[in-house]
Motif scaffolding. Structure first.
Motif, PDB file in Angstrom:
ATOM      1  N   VAL A  36      -3.019  36.982 -35.829  1.00  0.00           N
ATOM      2  CA  VAL A  36      -3.076  37.340 -36.830  1.00  0.00           C
ATOM      3  C   VAL A  36      -3.576  36.981 -37.786  1.00  0.00           C
ATOM      4  N   THR A  37      -4.069  38.122 -38.187  1.00  0.00           N
ATOM      5  CA  THR A  37      -5.627  38.425 -39.585  1.00  0.00           C
ATOM      6  C   THR A  37      -4.521  38.509 -40.867  1.00  0.00           C
ATOM      7  N   GLY A  38      -3.217  39.199 -40.752  1.00  0.00           N
ATOM      8  CA  GLY A  38      -3.073  39.519 -42.386  1.00  0.00           C
ATOM      9  C   GLY A  38      -1.645  40.092 -42.393  1.00  0.00           C
ATOM     10  N   ALA A  39      -0.933  39.673 -42.748  1.00  0.00           N
ATOM     11  CA  ALA A  39       0.588  40.105 -43.161  1.00  0.00           C
ATOM     12  C   ALA A  39       1.400  40.748 -44.187  1.00  0.00           C
ATOM     13  N   TRP A  40       1.565  41.358 -45.128  1.00  0.00           N
ATOM     14  CA  TRP A  40       1.561  42.431 -46.226  1.00  0.00           C
ATOM     15  C   TRP A  40       2.453  42.502 -46.669  1.00  0.00           C
ATOM     16  N   TRP A  41       3.413  42.696 -47.875  1.00  0.00           N
ATOM     17  CA  TRP A  41       4.428  43.380 -47.797  1.00  0.00           C
ATOM     18  C   TRP A  41       4.165  44.946 -47.985  1.00  0.00           C
ATOM     19  N   ASN A  42       5.693  45.342 -47.120  1.00  0.00           N
ATOM     20  CA  ASN A  42       4.877  47.756 -47.154  1.00  0.00           C
ATOM     21  C   ASN A  42       5.920  48.330 -47.943  1.00  0.00           C
ATOM     22  N   GLY A  43       7.177  47.243 -48.450  1.00  0.00           N
ATOM     23  CA  GLY A  43       8.078  48.096 -49.537  1.00  0.00           C
ATOM     24  C   GLY A  43       9.252  48.124 -49.346  1.00  0.00           C
ATOM     25  N   GLY A  44       9.664  47.972 -47.910  1.00  0.00           N
ATOM     26  CA  GLY A  44      10.391  47.853 -47.189  1.00  0.00           C
ATOM     27  C   GLY A  44      11.419  46.681 -47.846  1.00  0.00           C
ATOM     28  N   VAL A  45      12.765  46.641 -47.482  1.00  0.00           N
ATOM     29  CA  VAL A  45      13.504  45.773 -48.527  1.00  0.00           C
ATOM     30  C   VAL A  45      15.392  45.590 -47.185  1.00  0.00           C
ATOM     31  N   GLY A  46      15.693  45.128 -46.926  1.00  0.00           N
ATOM     32  CA  GLY A  46      17.012  44.492 -46.498  1.00  0.00           C
ATOM     33  C   GLY A  46      17.477  44.639 -45.241  1.00  0.00           C
ATOM     34  N   CYS A  47      16.447  44.568 -44.450  1.00  0.00           N
ATOM     35  CA  CYS A  47      16.356  44.631 -42.624  1.00  0.00           C
ATOM     36  C   CYS A  47      16.798  44.084 -42.451  1.00  0.00           C
ATOM     37  N   SER A  48      16.972  43.609 -41.037  1.00  0.00           N
ATOM     38  CA  SER A  48      17.200  43.061 -39.943  1.00  0.00           C
ATOM     39  C   SER A  48      16.121  41.725 -39.490  1.00  0.00           C
ATOM     40  N   PRO A  49      15.864  40.385 -39.651  1.00  0.00           N
ATOM     41  CA  PRO A  49      15.166  39.879 -39.510  1.00  0.00           C
ATOM     42  C   PRO A  49      14.222  39.951 -37.537  1.00  0.00           C
ATOM     43  N   GLY A  50      13.411  40.341 -37.672  1.00  0.00           N
ATOM     44  CA  GLY A  50      12.607  40.262 -35.942  1.00  0.00           C
ATOM     45  C   GLY A  50      11.549  41.475 -36.762  1.00  0.00           C
ATOM     46  N   TYR A  51      11.259  41.512 -35.121  1.00  0.00           N
ATOM     47  CA  TYR A  51      10.224  42.210 -34.345  1.00  0.00           C
ATOM     48  C   TYR A  51      10.779  44.280 -34.832  1.00  0.00           C
ATOM     49  N   TYR A  52      10.003  44.495 -34.824  1.00  0.00           N
ATOM     50  CA  TYR A  52      10.023  46.114 -35.122  1.00  0.00           C
ATOM     51  C   TYR A  52       9.312  47.424 -33.923  1.00  0.00           C
ATOM     52  N   GLY A  53       8.028  46.451 -33.838  1.00  0.00           N
ATOM     53  CA  GLY A  53       6.788  47.738 -32.801  1.00  0.00           C
ATOM     54  C   GLY A  53       5.979  47.596 -33.781  1.00  0.00           C
TER      55      GLY A  53
END
Length: 55
Positions: A36-53
């Motif tokens: 992993v080289t980076g991670a940032w918020w894409n604007g989505g909220v209220g999701c179930s924690p975990g990997y979405y693909g």
């Protein structure tokens, strides 16, 4: 208590994945195959924690 947010996570090859996280520290590396080289918020909220693909 906080809410969950959707992140875009980038690997060493530039691939982007969606990952939902809650408050606190989350280790993204065990799920993403390459470094992993980076991670940032894409604007989505209220999701179930975990990997979405792949994005």
């Amino acid at each position: 208590m906080g809410s969950t947010v959707m992140l875009d996570v980038q690997d060493i090859w530039g691939n982007i994945y969606h990952y939902c996280v809650g408050p606190g520290v989350t280790d993204l590396q065990p799920v993403i195959r390459w470094r992993v080289t980076g991670a940032w918020w894409n604007g989505g909220v209220g999701c179930s924690p975990g990997y979405y693909g792949p994005a």
